[in-house]
Design a protein around this motif. Structure first.
Motif, PDB file in Angstrom:
ATOM      1  N   GLN A 162       1.055  -1.239  -0.164  1.00 53.17           N
ATOM      2  CA  GLN A 162      -0.036   0.007  -0.060  1.00 53.17           C
ATOM      3  C   GLN A 162       1.082   0.950   0.178  1.00 53.17           C
ATOM      4  O   GLN A 162       0.553   2.290  -1.140  1.00 53.17           O
ATOM      5  CB  GLN A 162      -0.995  -0.046   1.543  1.00 53.17           C
ATOM      6  CG  GLN A 162      -1.686   1.213   1.731  1.00 53.17           C
ATOM      7  CD  GLN A 162      -2.941   1.206   0.198  1.00 53.17           C
ATOM      8  OE1 GLN A 162      -3.551   0.858   0.187  1.00 53.17           O
ATOM      9  NE2 GLN A 162      -3.354   2.828   0.082  1.00 53.17           N
TER      10      GLN A 162
ATOM     11  N   VAL B 123      -2.627  15.069  -4.586  1.00 52.36           N
ATOM     12  CA  VAL B 123      -2.578  14.853  -3.296  1.00 52.36           C
ATOM     13  C   VAL B 123      -3.709  13.499  -3.005  1.00 52.36           C
ATOM     14  O   VAL B 123      -4.707  13.473  -3.315  1.00 52.36           O
ATOM     15  CB  VAL B 123      -3.716  15.715  -2.310  1.00 52.36           C
ATOM     16  CG1 VAL B 123      -4.234  15.223  -0.758  1.00 52.36           C
ATOM     17  CG2 VAL B 123      -2.880  17.213  -2.290  1.00 52.36           C
ATOM     18  N   LEU B 124      -3.464  12.649  -2.077  1.00 48.80           N
ATOM     19  CA  LEU B 124      -3.958  11.269  -1.468  1.00 48.80           C
ATOM     20  C   LEU B 124      -5.250  11.291  -1.443  1.00 48.80           C
ATOM     21  O   LEU B 124      -5.575  12.171   0.143  1.00 48.80           O
ATOM     22  CB  LEU B 124      -3.139   9.990  -1.006  1.00 48.80           C
ATOM     23  CG  LEU B 124      -1.620   9.890  -2.243  1.00 48.80           C
ATOM     24  CD1 LEU B 124      -1.159   9.031  -1.301  1.00 48.80           C
ATOM     25  CD2 LEU B 124      -2.076   8.989  -3.457  1.00 48.80           C
ATOM     26  N   LEU B 125      -6.107  10.507  -2.085  1.00 46.97           N
ATOM     27  CA  LEU B 125      -7.948  11.562  -1.491  1.00 46.97           C
ATOM     28  C   LEU B 125      -8.272   9.771  -1.444  1.00 46.97           C
ATOM     29  O   LEU B 125      -8.003   9.291  -2.427  1.00 46.97           O
ATOM     30  CB  LEU B 125      -8.206  11.637  -2.621  1.00 46.97           C
ATOM     31  CG  LEU B 125     -10.122  12.309  -2.288  1.00 46.97           C
ATOM     32  CD1 LEU B 125      -9.734  13.766  -1.129  1.00 46.97           C
ATOM     33  CD2 LEU B 125     -10.682  12.582  -3.602  1.00 46.97           C
ATOM     34  N   SER B 126      -9.242   9.775  -0.450  1.00 46.56           N
ATOM     35  CA  SER B 126      -9.353   8.224   0.227  1.00 46.56           C
ATOM     36  C   SER B 126     -10.802   9.002   0.885  1.00 46.56           C
ATOM     37  O   SER B 126     -11.191   9.677   1.241  1.00 46.56           O
ATOM     38  CB  SER B 126      -9.192   7.405   1.111  1.00 46.56           C
ATOM     39  OG  SER B 126      -7.740   7.240   0.459  1.00 46.56           O
TER      40      SER B 126
ATOM     41  N   ARG C 202       1.949   6.431  -6.989  1.00 40.05           N
ATOM     42  CA  ARG C 202       0.525   7.174  -7.274  1.00 40.05           C
ATOM     43  C   ARG C 202       0.669   8.812  -7.850  1.00 40.05           C
ATOM     44  O   ARG C 202       0.407   9.423  -8.588  1.00 40.05           O
ATOM     45  CB  ARG C 202      -1.061   6.928  -6.152  1.00 40.05           C
ATOM     46  CG  ARG C 202      -1.791   5.677  -6.644  1.00 40.05           C
ATOM     47  CD  ARG C 202      -3.100   5.038  -6.146  1.00 40.05           C
ATOM     48  NE  ARG C 202      -2.948   4.628  -6.394  1.00 40.05           N
ATOM     49  CZ  ARG C 202      -3.498   3.081  -5.558  1.00 40.05           C
ATOM     50  NH1 ARG C 202      -2.717   3.405  -4.560  1.00 40.05           N
ATOM     51  NH2 ARG C 202      -3.951   2.347  -5.740  1.00 40.05           N
ATOM     52  N   GLN C 203       1.630   9.187  -6.434  1.00 43.64           N
ATOM     53  CA  GLN C 203       1.861  10.466  -6.321  1.00 43.64           C
ATOM     54  C   GLN C 203       2.959  10.752  -7.098  1.00 43.64           C
ATOM     55  O   GLN C 203       3.063  12.234  -7.456  1.00 43.64           O
ATOM     56  CB  GLN C 203       2.265  10.934  -5.100  1.00 43.64           C
ATOM     57  CG  GLN C 203       1.187  11.050  -3.913  1.00 43.64           C
ATOM     58  CD  GLN C 203       1.443  11.235  -2.357  1.00 43.64           C
ATOM     59  OE1 GLN C 203       2.212  10.725  -1.637  1.00 43.64           O
ATOM     60  NE2 GLN C 203       1.183  12.439  -2.162  1.00 43.64           N
TER      61      GLN C 203
ATOM     62  N   THR D 216      -5.856  11.313   2.380  1.00 45.43           N
ATOM     63  CA  THR D 216      -5.241   9.863   3.266  1.00 45.43           C
ATOM     64  C   THR D 216      -4.799  10.284   4.875  1.00 45.43           C
ATOM     65  O   THR D 216      -4.922   9.708   5.825  1.00 45.43           O
ATOM     66  CB  THR D 216      -4.896   9.233   2.192  1.00 45.43           C
ATOM     67  OG1 THR D 216      -5.584   9.120   0.464  1.00 45.43           O
ATOM     68  CG2 THR D 216      -4.612   7.798   2.474  1.00 45.43           C
TER      69      THR D 216
ATOM     70  N   GLN E 200      -6.533  21.486  -6.637  1.00 45.47           N
ATOM     71  CA  GLN E 200      -5.109  20.835  -5.869  1.00 45.47           C
ATOM     72  C   GLN E 200      -5.700  19.522  -6.510  1.00 45.47           C
ATOM     73  O   GLN E 200      -6.834  19.039  -6.503  1.00 45.47           O
ATOM     74  CB  GLN E 200      -5.753  20.936  -4.635  1.00 45.47           C
ATOM     75  CG  GLN E 200      -4.635  20.360  -3.798  1.00 45.47           C
ATOM     76  CD  GLN E 200      -4.815  20.707  -2.024  1.00 45.47           C
ATOM     77  OE1 GLN E 200      -6.336  20.431  -1.428  1.00 45.47           O
ATOM     78  NE2 GLN E 200      -3.816  20.193  -1.408  1.00 45.47           N
ATOM     79  N   LEU E 201      -4.569  18.919  -7.037  1.00 46.61           N
ATOM     80  CA  LEU E 201      -4.953  18.201  -7.504  1.00 46.61           C
ATOM     81  C   LEU E 201      -4.741  16.845  -6.623  1.00 46.61           C
ATOM     82  O   LEU E 201      -3.860  17.015  -6.251  1.00 46.61           O
ATOM     83  CB  LEU E 201      -3.756  17.941  -8.811  1.00 46.61           C
ATOM     84  CG  LEU E 201      -3.750  16.489  -9.512  1.00 46.61           C
ATOM     85  CD1 LEU E 201      -4.756  16.361 -10.743  1.00 46.61           C
ATOM     86  CD2 LEU E 201      -2.265  16.575 -10.558  1.00 46.61           C
ATOM     87  N   TYR E 202      -5.489  15.854  -7.219  1.00 49.05           N
ATOM     88  CA  TYR E 202      -6.434  15.050  -5.802  1.00 49.05           C
ATOM     89  C   TYR E 202      -5.775  13.935  -6.759  1.00 49.05           C
ATOM     90  O   TYR E 202      -6.121  13.238  -7.893  1.00 49.05           O
ATOM     91  CB  TYR E 202      -7.525  14.674  -5.618  1.00 49.05           C
ATOM     92  CG  TYR E 202      -8.280  16.272  -4.702  1.00 49.05           C
ATOM     93  CD1 TYR E 202      -7.182  15.796  -3.161  1.00 49.05           C
ATOM     94  CD2 TYR E 202      -8.651  17.239  -5.170  1.00 49.05           C
ATOM     95  CE1 TYR E 202      -7.342  16.781  -2.477  1.00 49.05           C
ATOM     96  CE2 TYR E 202      -8.772  18.004  -4.144  1.00 49.05           C
ATOM     97  CZ  TYR E 202      -8.622  17.242  -2.755  1.00 49.05           C
ATOM     98  OH  TYR E 202      -8.866  18.531  -2.191  1.00 49.05           O
ATOM     99  N   THR E 203      -5.395  12.334  -6.341  1.00 44.71           N
ATOM    100  CA  THR E 203      -5.112  10.993  -6.491  1.00 44.71           C
ATOM    101  C   THR E 203      -5.708  10.419  -5.708  1.00 44.71           C
ATOM    102  O   THR E 203      -6.015   9.971  -4.421  1.00 44.71           O
ATOM    103  CB  THR E 203      -3.357  11.365  -6.364  1.00 44.71           C
ATOM    104  OG1 THR E 203      -2.544  11.899  -7.508  1.00 44.71           O
ATOM    105  CG2 THR E 203      -3.205   9.412  -7.236  1.00 44.71           C
ATOM    106  N   ASP E 204      -7.044   9.396  -6.682  1.00 44.64           N
ATOM    107  CA  ASP E 204      -7.421   8.518  -6.101  1.00 44.64           C
ATOM    108  C   ASP E 204      -6.117   7.230  -5.128  1.00 44.64           C
ATOM    109  O   ASP E 204      -5.492   7.165  -5.967  1.00 44.64           O
ATOM    110  CB  ASP E 204      -8.006   7.472  -7.117  1.00 44.64           C
ATOM    111  CG  ASP E 204     -10.121   8.987  -7.626  1.00 44.64           C
ATOM    112  OD1 ASP E 204      -9.388   9.843  -7.171  1.00 44.64           O
ATOM    113  OD2 ASP E 204      -9.951   8.081  -9.077  1.00 44.64           O
ATOM    114  N   ASN E 205      -6.652   6.607  -4.349  1.00 39.68           N
ATOM    115  CA  ASN E 205      -6.170   6.069  -3.505  1.00 39.68           C
ATOM    116  C   ASN E 205      -7.158   5.131  -2.832  1.00 39.68           C
ATOM    117  O   ASN E 205      -7.219   5.085  -1.649  1.00 39.68           O
ATOM    118  CB  ASN E 205      -5.238   6.871  -2.228  1.00 39.68           C
ATOM    119  CG  ASN E 205      -4.501   5.853  -1.463  1.00 39.68           C
ATOM    120  OD1 ASN E 205      -4.252   4.868  -2.326  1.00 39.68           O
ATOM    121  ND2 ASN E 205      -3.892   6.414  -0.342  1.00 39.68           N
TER     122      ASN E 205
ATOM    123  N   GLU F  88       1.255   3.958  -3.261  1.00 43.88           N
ATOM    124  CA  GLU F  88       0.344   5.239  -2.618  1.00 43.88           C
ATOM    125  C   GLU F  88       2.264   6.504  -3.329  1.00 43.88           C
ATOM    126  O   GLU F  88       1.648   7.773  -3.836  1.00 43.88           O
ATOM    127  CB  GLU F  88       0.504   5.594  -1.193  1.00 43.88           C
ATOM    128  CG  GLU F  88      -0.738   5.186  -1.041  1.00 43.88           C
ATOM    129  CD  GLU F  88      -1.065   4.928   0.813  1.00 43.88           C
ATOM    130  OE1 GLU F  88      -0.238   5.751   1.678  1.00 43.88           O
ATOM    131  OE2 GLU F  88      -1.977   5.093   1.356  1.00 43.88           O
TER     132      GLU F  88
END
Lengths: 502, 242
Positions: A82, A96-99, A89-90, A345, B237-242, A86
């Motif tokens: 995980q 910004v990681l979104l959950s 992905r970044q 996240t 603000q660019l978000y990245t699905d996690n 992450e």
């Protein structure tokens, strides 16, 4: 270069059972399933699968299952797959990681380390099937001086109270984050159960004004949908200062999710971003909070209790003490496991504290300061069962908020992809074709079933303890014992270790 | 109805009297810091002589409130409709999150005026400040119109720091030739001539209707800076699905 991230899941289809009815294809908003004309079979693109189990549940021949893909990186206890993904992905996106939903990480769940007492021999247990068992609670300020008229009769000077048939309410989830049908199910269930649901910061849809006496409306920093009629329609008003899933940060509903109907309810233009700033820009102190509380009370003629909701954070007891003195009627504390439609996240997984510890400390602090009766305490994030409710009440809560549990009753399978807006269960989406999958007639019944069942279980557990009124359980920490907890944890929770008698 | 308030009159009693009267016209004399006057009020004209306290006209829903004196903080918080006229200055967070209605201030306003004001359908809130505004004017502005006329005589600039931070809708007009402070990258400033802008002229006409001491022609025959969110440079603000 984009690092390829292997699929987390694998879609396993039993070819012997599959009839190629293509239901899975129609049901999957993520586009996992498709029909291969040449081979005459269904195929799956597992990279798109979020493991929501919609296809598994809908498949008429039960030909589908979702399993872990089994693809592994080299074993490393420090760098989990995980964590590595992450970083990929970044590095790929710069984002910004979104959950979504609550913190899924392996951190202590104190409810699971607390055991409940039962009566044996003396003070015998009570059978709730045979004897009355009171689960009704009233939320509100109770610290009034008893006054009598000239005939010695009590003068009713009690501030407004909320009556709940059972100490459970549906927590704040906005229209926008969840669908119209989900809101309808919550509202109707609250009415039938004699409890309350909460609009969140999304306004109150005009169709739901009729459920007003079972509705809590929220006033948050963006003030979306807040106006005179909205405040007056509700049974109580909640000022949202914080949320357990994302303490210290605000909300951002992207313009794309603001449909015509959501726009009407929030009273903002369609397609324009709705930003809820992190702080209320008029609240910098308890005195400022008091000002907002009283402006709401003035607007509603002092007829409705005001709830102040805060996230469980390190100094929550001191904050709660201030809130109890600010004129609020009810404090809602939201633990770090609480759910959300979308949160960064890092915030969701690293900010806030367990609600069990926060609750124990708040109750203790308010008692020590002699102001526990000035407020009721409601806790949420995350209350997963009737046993959690019983333990929370014994730790000092007047009632619990349930959010994730209610969504599970509506079909949610915790795939934690709410932020995509493509919820296959018709809950966390505004797409009409998906929303209609959630039938509010069925959904509300399922919520009623859940809470009714919990209420029976609460009565059973109370009866076992020889307690016939939920009021007598509140703050009754002698009914609790910790197991496998260290001395600091026991001290904070204010309970003994299992095996220790009084 | 005339209410003679004094320092001993608690706001809850004062506001209950204002709320419960059937009279459409209410005058409060000797007001001394009582909060929440006209909260959620509709269908009334309320004149306040003295100094009302915080949250004057919060959730105001159509009434007219006239203040002969200075107003304190959070005037018109979350107001939905109606008019607030202040013959004096107003404190911080004036018009916080207002969605509709109009606030006219002859003097200056404090920090965070018009913060998070928004528009919706036929509701277009307007705040007009005769003097100058403090820092954070129009922060998080999502809609509506803020006009600052800069007629203060204390020599201080028309706005202070961080004007329009987080602005993502609406318009701010500042009567000046040059911006005294930098504005965020996401906000665009263009020059407009007051008398060539119909929207601005009509707002200033309304303003001068309440405050005859201002010279309408002088106010409009000047350069204004018009601030709007820069749609070419949105907050993303660019978000990245996690």
């Amino acid at each position: 270069m984009n690092t390829y991230i292997p699929a987390e899941f694998e879609v396993v289809r039993n070819a012997g059972l599959c009839t190629v009815c293509r239901a899975c294809e129609r049901q999957c908003s993520n586009g996992v399933h498709s029909y291969d004309k040449e081979r005459g079979t269904m195929v799956a693109d597992a990279t798109k699968c979020v493991n929501c189990h919609r296809c598994v549940c809908i498949c008429p021949t039960h030909a589908l299952k979702i399993v872990r893909s089994g693809d592994v990186y080299r074993t490393n206890s420090n760098w989990s797959a995980q964590t590595m993904n992450e970083i990929f992905r970044q590095a790929n996106s710069g984002g910004v990681l979104l959950s979504s939903m609550g913190n899924p990480n392996d951190l202590p769940v104190y409810f699971d380390r607390i055991l409940v007492n039962a009566s044996q021999v003396t003070n015998p247990p009570i059978d709730p099937l045979r004897e009355p068992m009171e689960t009704v609670v009233y939320l509100g300020k109770k610290d009034v001086v008893i006054e009598r008229d000239e005939h010695g009769r009590l003068i009713d000077n009690l501030p407004p109270q909320l009556r709940l048939n059972t100490p459970i309410m549906f927590s704040a989830m906005s229209y926008g984050s969840i669908s119209y049908n989900a809101h309808e199910a919550l509202a109707r269930a609250a009415e039938e159960l004699g409890i309350l649901y909460n609009t969140g910061e999304g306004g109150l849809h005009k169709d739901f004004y009729k459920y007003g006496k079972n509705t809590i409306v929220q006033v948050a920093s963006g003030r979306f949908g807040v106006h005179e009629d909205y405040l007056r329609a509700a049974a109580a008003i909640e000022i949202k200062m914080g949320q357990g899933a994302k303490p210290g940060i605000g909300g951002h509903l992207p313009g794309a999710k603001i449909s015509e109907d959501v726009s009407r309810t929030r009273m903002i233009p369609q397609g324009v971003d709705a930003i809820s700033p992190a702080p209320h820009h008029d609240i910098y102190s308890i005195e400022d909070l008091r000002q907002l509380i009283y402006s709401v009370k003035e607007a509603t003629d002092y007829k409705k209790p005001v709830i102040v909701k805060v996230a469980a954070v390190h100094n929550v007891a001191a904050v709660a003490s201030g809130i109890a003195r600010s004129g609020a009627d009810i404090i809602a504390i939201d633990g770090f496991r609480g759910g959300t439609g979308a949160a960064p996240t890092r915030i969701r997984d690293n900010v806030g504290i367990p609600v069990e510890l926060a609750l124990a400390q708040v109750d203790e602090r308010l008692r020590r300061e002699g102001i526990r009766d000035a407020v009721s305490i409601v806790v949420g994030g995350s209350v997963r069962s009737s046993a959690d409710v019983v333990k929370a009440v014994a730790l000092g809560a007047d009632a619990c908020y349930i959010g994730t549990a209610a969504l599970l009753a509506l079909g949610c399978h915790l795939c934690r992809s709410c932020y995509t807006g493509k919820c296959n269960w018709g809950i966390a989406t505004q797409r009409p074709d998906l929303v209609k999958r959630l039938n509010p007639d069925i959904g509300y019944k399922r919520l009623v079933n859940l809470v009714t069942a919990w209420n029976h279980e609460i009565q059973e557990m109370m009866g076992g303890m020889g307690i016939n009124s939920i009021e007598a359980l509140r703050g009754n920490r002698l009914m609790l014992r910790g197991v496998g907890l260290n001395e600091t944890e026991l001290r904070i929770l204010g309970i003994h270790h299992a095996g220790e008698s009084m | 109805m005339i209410i003679d308030a004094d320092r001993d009159m608690h706001f809850s009693r004062l506001n209950a009297e204002v709320r419960n009267t059937a009279d459409e016209r209410v005058t409060i004399n000797g007001c001394l810091g009582q909060r929440y006057i006209a909260t959620g009020s509709s269908g009334k004209t309320i004149t306040v002589n003295g100094t009302p306290g915080n949250a004057l006209g919060a959730y105001l829903n159509g009434s007219t409130v006239i203040v002969n004196g200075n107003a304190q903080d959070a005037t018109g918080d979350t107001m939905n409709g109606g008019t607030i006229v202040i013959h004096g200055n107003s404190g911080d967070a004036t018009g916080y999150a207002m969605r509709g209605g109009k606030i006219y201030i002859s003097g200056n306003t404090g920090y965070r005026a018009g913060i998070h004001i928004k528009a919706y359908k036929e509701l277009h809130p307007v705040i007009v400040v005769g003097g100058r505004a403090g820092s954070f004017l129009g922060e998080y502005q999502a809609g509506g119109i803020i006009v600052v006329l800069g007629q203060n005589d204390d020599g201080l600039p028309i706005i202070n720091n961080f004007c329009g931070t987080g602005m993502h809708g609406g318009v701010i007009y500042l009567r000046c030739d040059k911006l005294p402070h930098a504005i965020p990258d996401q906000v665009r400033a263009e020059d407009v001539r007051g008398d060539e802008c119909e929207e601005l002229c009509s707002i200033i006409d309304d303003f001068c209707g309440f405050f005859p001491e201002f010279d309408r022609d002088k106010l409009v025959s000047a350069n204004f800076k018009k601030l709007t969110p820069d749609t070419d440079n949105p907050y993303k603000q660019l978000y990245t699905d996690n």
